[in-house]
Design an enzyme around this catalytic site. Structure first.
Site, PDB file in Angstrom:
ATOM      1  N   CYS A 137     -16.602   1.754   1.816  1.00  0.00           N
ATOM      2  CA  CYS A 137     -15.441   0.877   2.013  1.00  0.00           C
ATOM      3  C   CYS A 137     -14.817   1.051   3.389  1.00  0.00           C
ATOM      4  O   CYS A 137     -14.055   0.200   3.819  1.00  0.00           O
ATOM      5  CB  CYS A 137     -14.417   1.119   0.907  1.00  0.00           C
ATOM      6  SG  CYS A 137     -13.823   2.804   0.828  1.00  0.00           S
ATOM      7  N   GLN A 189     -10.264  -4.005  -2.719  1.00  0.00           N
ATOM      8  CA  GLN A 189     -11.511  -3.528  -2.115  1.00  0.00           C
ATOM      9  C   GLN A 189     -12.703  -3.829  -3.021  1.00  0.00           C
ATOM     10  O   GLN A 189     -13.723  -4.357  -2.592  1.00  0.00           O
ATOM     11  CB  GLN A 189     -11.408  -2.005  -1.884  1.00  0.00           C
ATOM     12  CG  GLN A 189     -12.700  -1.359  -1.400  1.00  0.00           C
ATOM     13  CD  GLN A 189     -13.008  -1.727   0.038  1.00  0.00           C
ATOM     14  OE1 GLN A 189     -12.169  -1.563   0.900  1.00  0.00           O
ATOM     15  NE2 GLN A 189     -14.202  -2.226   0.304  1.00  0.00           N
ATOM     16  N   ARG A 192       0.882  -1.178   0.000  1.00  0.00           N
ATOM     17  CA  ARG A 192       0.000   0.000   0.000  1.00  0.00           C
ATOM     18  C   ARG A 192       0.909   1.214   0.000  1.00  0.00           C
ATOM     19  O   ARG A 192       1.721   1.399   0.914  1.00  0.00           O
ATOM     20  CB  ARG A 192      -0.900   0.007   1.234  1.00  0.00           C
ATOM     21  CG  ARG A 192      -1.595   1.347   1.439  1.00  0.00           C
ATOM     22  CD  ARG A 192      -2.653   1.328   2.511  1.00  0.00           C
ATOM     23  NE  ARG A 192      -3.840   0.624   2.072  1.00  0.00           N
ATOM     24  CZ  ARG A 192      -5.030   0.734   2.672  1.00  0.00           C
ATOM     25  NH1 ARG A 192      -5.175   1.533   3.710  1.00  0.00           N
ATOM     26  NH2 ARG A 192      -6.064   0.061   2.227  1.00  0.00           N
ATOM     27  N   ARG A 198     -14.034  -8.540   3.257  1.00  0.00           N
ATOM     28  CA  ARG A 198     -12.643  -8.316   2.861  1.00  0.00           C
ATOM     29  C   ARG A 198     -11.813  -9.555   3.200  1.00  0.00           C
ATOM     30  O   ARG A 198     -10.980  -9.991   2.411  1.00  0.00           O
ATOM     31  CB  ARG A 198     -12.052  -7.084   3.585  1.00  0.00           C
ATOM     32  CG  ARG A 198     -12.615  -5.738   3.174  1.00  0.00           C
ATOM     33  CD  ARG A 198     -12.219  -5.335   1.767  1.00  0.00           C
ATOM     34  NE  ARG A 198     -10.788  -5.292   1.549  1.00  0.00           N
ATOM     35  CZ  ARG A 198      -9.997  -4.265   1.841  1.00  0.00           C
ATOM     36  NH1 ARG A 198     -10.509  -3.163   2.335  1.00  0.00           N
ATOM     37  NH2 ARG A 198      -8.688  -4.319   1.599  1.00  0.00           N
ATOM     38  N   HIS A 210      -7.752   0.783  -6.039  1.00  0.00           N
ATOM     39  CA  HIS A 210      -7.872  -0.063  -4.839  1.00  0.00           C
ATOM     40  C   HIS A 210      -8.586  -1.362  -5.240  1.00  0.00           C
ATOM     41  O   HIS A 210      -9.716  -1.612  -4.843  1.00  0.00           O
ATOM     42  CB  HIS A 210      -8.666   0.700  -3.771  1.00  0.00           C
ATOM     43  CG  HIS A 210      -8.583   0.114  -2.398  1.00  0.00           C
ATOM     44  ND1 HIS A 210      -7.754  -0.935  -2.066  1.00  0.00           N
ATOM     45  CD2 HIS A 210      -9.236   0.434  -1.244  1.00  0.00           C
ATOM     46  CE1 HIS A 210      -7.896  -1.219  -0.780  1.00  0.00           C
ATOM     47  NE2 HIS A 210      -8.799  -0.418  -0.262  1.00  0.00           N
ATOM     48  N   ASP A 229     -17.277   6.842  -0.403  1.00  0.00           N
ATOM     49  CA  ASP A 229     -15.962   6.719   0.237  1.00  0.00           C
ATOM     50  C   ASP A 229     -15.633   8.099   0.810  1.00  0.00           C
ATOM     51  O   ASP A 229     -16.347   9.084   0.545  1.00  0.00           O
ATOM     52  CB  ASP A 229     -14.914   6.278  -0.817  1.00  0.00           C
ATOM     53  CG  ASP A 229     -13.511   6.116  -0.237  1.00  0.00           C
ATOM     54  OD1 ASP A 229     -13.385   5.965   0.994  1.00  0.00           O
ATOM     55  OD2 ASP A 229     -12.527   6.150  -1.018  1.00  0.00           O
TER      56      ASP A 229
HETATM   57  N1   CP Z   1     -11.230   0.031   3.075  1.00  0.00           N
HETATM   58  C1   CP Z   1      -9.931  -0.101   3.401  1.00  0.00           C
HETATM   59  O1   CP Z   1      -9.062  -0.394   2.571  1.00  0.00           O
HETATM   60  O2   CP Z   1      -9.693   0.093   4.718  1.00  0.00           O
HETATM   61  P1   CP Z   1      -8.272   0.299   5.383  1.00  0.00           P
HETATM   62  O3   CP Z   1      -7.741   1.624   4.929  1.00  0.00           O
HETATM   63  O4   CP Z   1      -8.569   0.275   6.858  1.00  0.00           O
HETATM   64  O5   CP Z   1      -7.362  -0.810   4.974  1.00  0.00           O
HETATM   65  N1  NVA Z   2      -9.945   6.729  -0.876  1.00  0.00           N
HETATM   66  C1  NVA Z   2      -9.465   6.301   0.427  1.00  0.00           C
HETATM   67  C2  NVA Z   2      -9.699   4.856   0.615  1.00  0.00           C
HETATM   68  C3  NVA Z   2      -9.352   4.335   1.975  1.00  0.00           C
HETATM   69  C4  NVA Z   2      -9.589   2.869   2.102  1.00  0.00           C
HETATM   70  C5  NVA Z   2      -8.009   6.662   0.564  1.00  0.00           C
HETATM   71  O1  NVA Z   2      -7.241   6.481  -0.385  1.00  0.00           O
HETATM   72  O2  NVA Z   2      -7.618   7.143   1.640  1.00  0.00           O
END
Ligand code: CP
Ligand code: NVA
Length: 302
Positions: free
Chosen positions: A258, A133, A103, A286, A130, A218
């Protein structure tokens, strides 16, 4: 041949259907307490340069439940963030690990990591997309509605990484996606789409939720974009998922997010905790879907 998951488009429609079937089987096995350890002796390295609750924990627990092991690595603990190149890091990590989950911010870094690693690389979120997700979200929709094709999802809010992956996923899986965002926050650049689904980008949230089976949102401010947010929040106010918007949709519309949610910002508590919301089932899934991804990619590469 190793297979990576950097974007939804790395999978075909049939591969996603197979993945969803495997996810349902893994969920069933877990509920029945049936031991299933196909990844015994395998290790997943998890590099996180951003915060995470669901992604980190679902992959870490998932790996454990499949008989393998997961290593949580923050970028700051690795030489990678002290200047060791992605190319060298990828080659070294490939000698120790069986797969890498990452990530981070820049999507190109993940592409470079996958290019130089001889083991599968899984994208756990970048500024661009993502995928893990959205695969879990499609599983949740299939579980709740019994179908995927033709389902209408209204994505309302910021045209961010989650919206981008939704566009790819909906198109590939033959769904109807209506994205509603203020013009300047529409997904840019828009992904190039394949598949039979219908994807439209609108400005009016009420038009988007008309006849929708699912309303999805989101956060308005994604990780790494925390500066100068006041104007953005103001422009996004009409895109809040509140009772008025939900009441304008189908009677049995489902509401998804999400998570993490910023209550009273992109979604009200009344809706998040209300009868249309399936967000916590969505979060649970998930785990089942990430396990299916791990099993699919890791068994393929040995
Ligand atoms: N939705 C999601 O990816 O959550 P986190 O940022 O907690 O991993
Ligand atoms: N769009 C958000 C998603 C978090 C799971 C971010 O990138 O922070």
């Amino acid at each position: 041949m190793k297979k990576d998951l950097l974007s939804i488009s790395d999978f075909s429609q049939q591969e996603i259907l197979d993945l969803l079937e495997k996810s349902a089987d893994l969920k069933d096995k877990r509920q029945k307490g049936i031991e299933h350890l196909p990844l015994k002796g395998q290790t997943l390295g998890m590099i996180f340069n951003k915060h995470s609750t669901r992604t980190r924990i679902s992959f870490e627990v998932g790996m454990f439940e499949l008989g393998g092991h997961a290593l949580f690595l923050t970028g700051d603990q690795l030489q990678l963030n002290r200047g060791e190149t992605i190319r060298d890091s990828a080659q070294v990590l490939s000698r120790y690990l069986n797969a890498i989950l990452i990530r981070t911010y820049d999507h190109d870094e993940v592409i470079a990591l996958a290019e130089h690693a001889s083991i599968p690389v899984i994208n756990g979120l970048t500024d661009l997309n993502h995928p893990v997700q959205i695969l879990a979200d499609i599983f949740t929709i299939k579980e709740k509605l019994g179908r995927i094709e033709g389902v209408k999802v209204a994505y309302v809010g910021d045209g961010n990484n989650v919206a981008y992956s939704w566009m790819l996923g909906a198109s590939l899986m033959g769904m109807h996606l209506a994205v509603a965002c203020p013009k300047i926050y529409q997904p840019e650049p828009a992904p190039s789409l394949s598949g039979t689904g219908e994807v439209e980008v609108l400005e009016d949230p009420f038009e988007a939720v008309k006849n929708a089976d699912v309303i999805y949102t989101d956060v308005w401010i994604s990780m790494g974009q925390e500066e100068d947010t006041e104007n953005k929040k103001k422009l996004l106010l009409p895109y809040q998922i509140n009772q008025k918007l939900v009441n304008s949709a189908k009677k049995d519309v489902l509401v998804m997010h999400c998570l993490p949610a910023h209550r009273e910002m992109e979604i009200t508590s009344e809706v998040l905790d209300g009868k249309h919301s399936i967000v916590f089932d969505q979060a649970e899934n998930r785990l089942h879907v990430q396990k299916a991804i791990l099993e699919t990619l890791l068994l393929k590469s040995i």
